[in-house]
Design a protein around this motif. Sequence first.
Motif, short mmCIF file in Angstrom:
data_model
loop_
_atom_site.label_atom_id
_atom_site.label_comp_id
_atom_site.label_asym_id
_atom_site.label_seq_id
_atom_site.Cartn_x
_atom_site.Cartn_y
_atom_site.Cartn_z
N GLN A 193 -56.92 -44.64 21.12
CA GLN A 193 -55.70 -45.29 20.67
C GLN A 193 -56.04 -45.68 19.30
OE1 GLN A 193 -52.41 -45.69 21.47
NE2 GLN A 193 -52.18 -46.75 19.60
N SER A 194 -55.42 -45.16 18.44
CA SER A 194 -55.94 -45.43 16.91
C SER A 194 -55.09 -46.32 16.10
CB SER A 194 -55.94 -44.21 16.08
OG SER A 194 -57.07 -43.16 16.51
N GLN A 195 -53.86 -46.34 16.61
CA GLN A 195 -53.11 -47.39 16.08
C GLN A 195 -53.27 -48.86 16.26
OE1 GLN A 195 -48.83 -46.75 16.68
NE2 GLN A 195 -48.19 -48.00 14.85
N ALA A 196 -53.38 -49.80 15.44
CA ALA A 196 -53.22 -49.58 13.93
C ALA A 196 -54.30 -49.19 13.41
CB ALA A 196 -52.55 -51.00 13.66
N ILE A 197 -55.19 -49.96 13.18
CA ILE A 197 -56.45 -49.69 12.37
C ILE A 197 -57.71 -49.55 13.17
CG2 ILE A 197 -55.68 -50.63 10.38
CD1 ILE A 197 -57.46 -53.16 10.87
N HIS A 198 -57.65 -48.74 14.61
CA HIS A 198 -58.53 -48.41 15.40
C HIS A 198 -59.32 -46.94 15.21
CE1 HIS A 198 -57.91 -52.07 17.61
NE2 HIS A 198 -56.54 -51.98 17.54
N ALA A 199 -58.48 -46.10 14.42
CA ALA A 199 -59.15 -44.88 14.34
C ALA A 199 -60.64 -44.93 13.56
CB ALA A 199 -58.39 -43.96 13.21
N ARG A 200 -60.87 -46.03 12.91
CA ARG A 200 -62.15 -46.32 12.21
C ARG A 200 -63.11 -46.37 13.31
NH1 ARG A 200 -60.43 -51.25 8.45
NH2 ARG A 200 -58.53 -50.13 8.22
N SER A 201 -63.03 -46.70 14.36
CA SER A 201 -64.04 -47.09 15.62
C SER A 201 -64.35 -45.85 16.00
CB SER A 201 -63.50 -48.10 16.44
OG SER A 201 -62.63 -47.39 17.57
N TRP A 202 -63.80 -44.58 15.69
CA TRP A 202 -64.36 -43.59 16.30
C TRP A 202 -64.56 -42.18 15.01
CZ3 TRP A 202 -61.19 -38.81 17.60
CH2 TRP A 202 -59.99 -38.93 17.56
N VAL A 203 -63.93 -42.43 14.03
CA VAL A 203 -64.25 -41.50 12.76
C VAL A 203 -64.36 -42.35 11.44
CG1 VAL A 203 -63.10 -39.60 11.29
CG2 VAL A 203 -62.66 -39.84 14.09
N PRO A 204 -65.31 -42.12 10.82
CA PRO A 204 -65.38 -43.01 9.33
C PRO A 204 -64.49 -42.17 8.53
CG PRO A 204 -67.20 -41.67 9.71
CD PRO A 204 -66.55 -41.45 11.02
N LEU A 205 -63.63 -43.03 7.99
CA LEU A 205 -62.39 -42.40 7.37
C LEU A 205 -61.59 -43.42 6.56
CD1 LEU A 205 -59.52 -41.34 9.66
CD2 LEU A 205 -60.98 -43.38 9.93
N GLN A 206 -60.58 -42.97 5.73
CA GLN A 206 -59.80 -43.95 5.07
C GLN A 206 -58.50 -44.09 6.28
OE1 GLN A 206 -58.67 -41.43 1.58
NE2 GLN A 206 -60.06 -42.80 0.19
N ASP A 207 -58.66 -45.50 6.67
CA ASP A 207 -58.02 -45.77 7.58
C ASP A 207 -56.86 -46.77 7.22
OD1 ASP A 207 -57.28 -46.04 10.41
OD2 ASP A 207 -58.58 -47.30 11.00
#
Length: 639
Positions: free
Chosen positions: A168-182
Amino acid sequence: MNIPVSRFLLGGLLALSLAACQRAAEPAAGTTNTLSAAEGLDPNSYARTDQVRIRHISLDLAVDMTARTLSGSTDLHLDWLDDKARELALDTRALDIRGVEGLDGKAWRKLAYRLDAADPIHGSALRIAVDKPLPRVRIRYATRPEASGLQWLTPEMTASGKPFLFSQSQAIHARSWVPLQDTPGVRFTYDARIRTDKSLMALMSADNDPAAVRDGDYRFEMPQRIPSYLLAIAVGDVAFRPISARSGVWAEPSVVEAAAAEFADTEKMIQVAEALYGPYQWGRYDMLVLPASFPFGGMENPRLSFITPTVIVGDKSLTSLIAHELAHSWSGNLVTSASWKDIWLNEGFTSYVESRIVESVYGREKAEMENVIGQFGLAGEMKAMPAVDQKLALAPLTGRDPDEALSDVAYVKGQWFLMFLEQRFGRETFDAFLRHWFTTHAFTSTHSAEFERFLTVELLEKHPGKVSVGEVREWLHDPGIPSSARPATSTRFDAVDRAQADWLAGKVPAAGLDAAGWSTQERVRFLERMPDTLSAAQLAELDAAFAFTGTPNAEIAQRWYPLTVRSGYTDARPAIEAFLTQIGRRKLIMPTYEALAATDDGRAFARAVFAEAKPGYHPITVSSVTQALADPAPEAATP
């Protein structure tokens, strides 16, 4: 995404040619990343998007269900906007970084990096030093079991008896499984290789093959540019059932047939949306029904919407959620808010499109009822909401968790604003305008100021005297609901209100109400407008007539159980315990937890239930319940 407590979501619409809409549209040149200089940097990201932006991500990850980790690498393909920049700042949260390399010509070389101290909201900046702009950077890393954007379910928590993973990447949870510009202001394409146990299927927000063979080694491509919050992964024992040539359902084997039957109108919904707003531009539209611990109603991951099983009730009464997640294919996924302060551009537009789909597929009465329910919920939420958060165009969310922006204001007030415009300009004119908005801004991230400009040029100036600039600014920039708003109405709800009044006045017993044919929405209306408390006798009478306690319909349960708690009707507690331990959808369970937390006895009961249910809840839900059940602050001493 389906978040607010009061939202009902539905769908369907008429068609253009299937072949045309199955073709993936190529984004226009220059539209990869569109957070403008005027908007500035996203305060919820460490990324310096004025210097460098990700244009493509290549993932190579191994899934370890026992250790609850993803490990491997990601290659970031970069567009450098500033040749003098010497640092790549990425968003991370609780990631174990194992090494960083840069591609220099044809050779990879090690790069120096550091992780900043963790911020409780934003995580840690990963700062990678470069001596010149490099086209690609590779990061080797692993997630941790507590990653906020991943939920790991044990076999005991699933219908299939096998482990399950979903993101569940929204809102800023993508950064917990991929290093990126979140940040939603940056859009990228991606490809991925995911390795799993051979007994499990891996899926992503990408080109999932319905005929894929389970071999433990899966590859994906997403050719359309998406923001980071739409990056998604799921791994589990799932099967596929088609609905149409371009749509179908993935779910655990024991659920998939019921899900396919419940969502059988999906192709109709796609066709209606296309007739209104242009071709579907994502290839396939499939749905993944997740285990009941999924914290939201749905998540609009492109090509693969994540769906809660709580909407599978056997009568299609809750499939508006499918219309909502599908509508995001135009509003949110195709045209995205560039930062979280403008989330109404995603959710308000989507709620409006959803309503149009519902009206076309299920009739105006159903759309009207759901709009009334939505506006009723908005009014209740606004009573306890600071004025600054009642605006559609919010101030930058500096120092705030962007999840806070996901309120009924973004969804319902945003929809209401578009309904106001439709009423003033006429449906034909407004439909053409909205289609033009989606077409003109396809595959870009934008902001409220751009919509305000576009609205002025394309509607206000072309049709003078219909809507004033002042009225638009009041909707966008002032708190509350403008006086120009026309509330939604429902003649069927008028009849429900009369029946409720007669029962409360003792004129008609509950068993004597003409309610046999009431829809879910009518039963919701009946419960929502009850007094805060009822007597035990009244609750028992309602239970005898409607069988509310133990209802399999979670939309009914989330209204009934808080009423029983406030009224001291402890006969419902066993059913409440079962409800709270079987479902992890935040919208459905939080009203009951909050009602229980109002008394010492209720809080003690809730904490015991939470202790049992917590292992099956998503980290987002755990955080919400923990906060709700915290000891109340001591009252200030009187001087």
